[in-house]
Design an enzyme around this catalytic site. Structure first.
Site, mmCIF file in Angstrom:
data_model
loop_
_atom_site.group_PDB
_atom_site.id
_atom_site.type_symbol
_atom_site.label_atom_id
_atom_site.label_comp_id
_atom_site.label_asym_id
_atom_site.label_seq_id
_atom_site.Cartn_x
_atom_site.Cartn_y
_atom_site.Cartn_z
ATOM 1 N N HIS A 6 43.237 32.157 80.323
ATOM 2 C CA HIS A 6 43.766 32.921 81.457
ATOM 3 C C HIS A 6 44.677 34.042 80.953
ATOM 4 O O HIS A 6 45.658 33.774 80.254
ATOM 5 C CB HIS A 6 44.548 31.982 82.370
ATOM 6 C CG HIS A 6 45.085 32.629 83.605
ATOM 7 N ND1 HIS A 6 46.423 32.706 83.886
ATOM 8 C CD2 HIS A 6 44.446 33.248 84.640
ATOM 9 C CE1 HIS A 6 46.594 33.312 85.050
ATOM 10 N NE2 HIS A 6 45.416 33.661 85.524
ATOM 11 N N ARG A 7 44.328 35.272 81.282
ATOM 12 C CA ARG A 7 45.011 36.472 80.773
ATOM 13 C C ARG A 7 45.050 36.421 79.236
ATOM 14 O O ARG A 7 45.994 36.898 78.619
ATOM 15 C CB ARG A 7 46.418 36.605 81.367
ATOM 16 C CG ARG A 7 46.443 36.491 82.897
ATOM 17 C CD ARG A 7 47.828 36.684 83.485
ATOM 18 N NE ARG A 7 47.862 36.213 84.887
ATOM 19 C CZ ARG A 7 48.930 36.164 85.657
ATOM 20 N NH1 ARG A 7 50.085 36.602 85.178
ATOM 21 N NH2 ARG A 7 48.878 35.710 86.888
ATOM 22 N N GLU A 33 39.844 35.574 80.615
ATOM 23 C CA GLU A 33 40.043 36.160 81.947
ATOM 24 C C GLU A 33 41.072 37.277 81.811
ATOM 25 O O GLU A 33 42.034 37.167 81.036
ATOM 26 C CB GLU A 33 40.561 35.093 82.913
ATOM 27 C CG GLU A 33 40.637 35.546 84.371
ATOM 28 C CD GLU A 33 41.989 36.084 84.832
ATOM 29 O OE1 GLU A 33 42.086 36.536 85.976
ATOM 30 O OE2 GLU A 33 42.965 36.087 84.030
ATOM 31 N N ASP A 35 42.765 40.970 84.173
ATOM 32 C CA ASP A 35 42.899 41.612 85.483
ATOM 33 C C ASP A 35 42.708 43.114 85.339
ATOM 34 O O ASP A 35 43.268 43.735 84.440
ATOM 35 C CB ASP A 35 44.282 41.288 86.045
ATOM 36 C CG ASP A 35 44.513 39.785 86.103
ATOM 37 O OD1 ASP A 35 43.891 39.141 86.959
ATOM 38 O OD2 ASP A 35 45.289 39.259 85.266
ATOM 39 N N HIS A 48 48.049 42.636 85.051
ATOM 40 C CA HIS A 48 47.977 41.827 86.273
ATOM 41 C C HIS A 48 48.556 42.526 87.492
ATOM 42 O O HIS A 48 47.918 42.603 88.543
ATOM 43 C CB HIS A 48 48.688 40.491 86.058
ATOM 44 C CG HIS A 48 48.619 39.591 87.256
ATOM 45 N ND1 HIS A 48 49.560 39.605 88.256
ATOM 46 C CD2 HIS A 48 47.688 38.680 87.622
ATOM 47 C CE1 HIS A 48 49.221 38.728 89.184
ATOM 48 N NE2 HIS A 48 48.095 38.151 88.827
ATOM 49 N N GLU A 107 38.727 40.219 86.480
ATOM 50 C CA GLU A 107 39.165 40.069 87.871
ATOM 51 C C GLU A 107 39.557 41.433 88.426
ATOM 52 O O GLU A 107 40.529 42.048 87.976
ATOM 53 C CB GLU A 107 40.352 39.101 87.962
ATOM 54 C CG GLU A 107 40.744 38.923 89.421
ATOM 55 C CD GLU A 107 42.032 38.140 89.623
ATOM 56 O OE1 GLU A 107 42.495 37.436 88.714
ATOM 57 O OE2 GLU A 107 42.578 38.269 90.740
ATOM 58 N N LYS A 109 41.324 43.562 90.799
ATOM 59 C CA LYS A 109 42.477 43.326 91.670
ATOM 60 C C LYS A 109 42.359 44.069 92.995
ATOM 61 O O LYS A 109 42.742 43.535 94.029
ATOM 62 C CB LYS A 109 43.779 43.710 90.940
ATOM 63 C CG LYS A 109 44.270 42.619 89.996
ATOM 64 C CD LYS A 109 44.601 41.334 90.754
ATOM 65 C CE LYS A 109 45.153 40.234 89.857
ATOM 66 N NZ LYS A 109 45.059 38.906 90.501
ATOM 67 N N ASP A 227 46.220 28.965 80.742
ATOM 68 C CA ASP A 227 47.086 29.733 79.839
ATOM 69 C C ASP A 227 47.111 29.088 78.455
ATOM 70 O O ASP A 227 47.575 29.698 77.491
ATOM 71 C CB ASP A 227 48.522 29.755 80.375
ATOM 72 C CG ASP A 227 48.660 30.481 81.701
ATOM 73 O OD1 ASP A 227 47.910 31.441 81.932
ATOM 74 O OD2 ASP A 227 49.533 30.083 82.504
HETATM 75 O O1 G3P Z 1 41.064 34.321 87.883
HETATM 76 C C1 G3P Z 1 41.968 33.339 88.182
HETATM 77 C C2 G3P Z 1 43.370 33.867 88.345
HETATM 78 O O2 G3P Z 1 43.598 34.834 87.377
HETATM 79 C C3 G3P Z 1 43.662 34.410 89.710
HETATM 80 O O3 G3P Z 1 45.014 34.674 89.940
HETATM 81 O O4 G3P Z 1 47.096 35.978 89.997
HETATM 82 O O5 G3P Z 1 46.423 34.839 87.891
HETATM 83 O O6 G3P Z 1 45.201 36.846 88.681
HETATM 84 P P1 G3P Z 1 45.955 35.623 89.090
HETATM 85 MG MG MG Z 2 43.640 36.964 87.225
#
Ligand code: G3P
Ligand code: MG
Length: 233
Positions: A6-7, A33, A35, A48, A107, A109, A227
């Protein structure tokens, strides 16, 4: 089950930076992942928030700054002195930085409601780079996913949501998505099975605690965003 950083590996490196994505790969992730936003000049950049304030030493809205301006900011020091000099990456840089086998969970946004024409721009980007098979686009903006579908028919997309919808199959169909990306907090085995019966993949976010990872894995999900991608092994 797909192990998705994640990120990148946000627990260990400044989120959404090349160091974070490389770290996720070192820790055994199958995908990363990140953003996506558009800079003022139209370049797809990876961070993000709507503003650079939290994760850089700069100030302002991403959409109001050009990529040249964005790249002057330090996107690493907030996480630790050892990350000083890290930059906000472009989508192109992320594609180049990770091995071909790593899936890119991009992702989006903002959809057209907030960034007019962004789906057309993203579709063009993905087709021109020849990365349809490496990239999976997700969004909380399901209308954006529905708009992308005819533009890149082979693209795999995931409908992001929080909560437990009454009909998550309909939610995915309305977004023309092949996957659902639920917050793990509300997820149940029953919901996962409903999705699977409809041929949908289920990728849950953002699962960090070992006991939560075990519980969500036990529901039979297809992927987990964490994470701590090392904990997904
Ligand atoms: O893709 C899952 C997650 O990243 C969604 O929420 O706020 O972390 O971008 P956020
Ligand atoms: Mg995200």
């Amino acid at each position: 089950m797909l192990k998705i950083g994640h990120r990148g590996a946000a627990a260990y490196a400044p989120e959404n930076t090349l160091t974070s994505f490389r770290r996720a790969v070192e820790l055994g992730a199958d995908g990363v992942e990140f953003d996506l936003h558009r800079a003022r000049d139209g370049t797809f950049v990876v961070l993000h928030d709507d503003t650079v304030d939290r994760t850089t030493d700069g100030h302002g809205k991403v959409e109001a700054l050009t990529v040249a301006e964005l790249r002057r900011f330090d996107a690493g020091s907030w996480k630790g002195r050892e990350f000083a000099g890290e930059r906000i990456p472009t989508f192109d840089e992320v594609i180049a930085a990770v091995p071909q086998r790593i899936l890119l969970f991009a992702e989006l946004k903002d959809g057209s409601a907030r960034s007019p024409g962004i789906e057309d721009a993203l579709a063009r980007f993905i087709r021109e780079r020849g990365v349809v098979e490496r990239v999976r686009v997700s969004s909380f903006d399901h209308r954006a996913l529905a708009r992308l579908r005819p533009l890149v028919p082979d693209l795999e997309t995931g409908a992001l949501f929080t909560g437990l919808p009454v009909d998550l199959v309909a939610l995915a169909r309305n977004a023309a998505a092949q996957a659902v990306h639920p917050s793990f907090h509300y997820l149940t085995r029953e919901a996962v099975e409903e999705a699977h019966r409809a041929g949908l993949a289920v990728n849950a976010w953002t699962v960090n605690e070992p006991e939560d990872i075990e519980a969500v894995r036990g529901m039979g999900v297809d992927g987990i965003f964490s994470d701590h991608p090392d904990r997904l092994r």
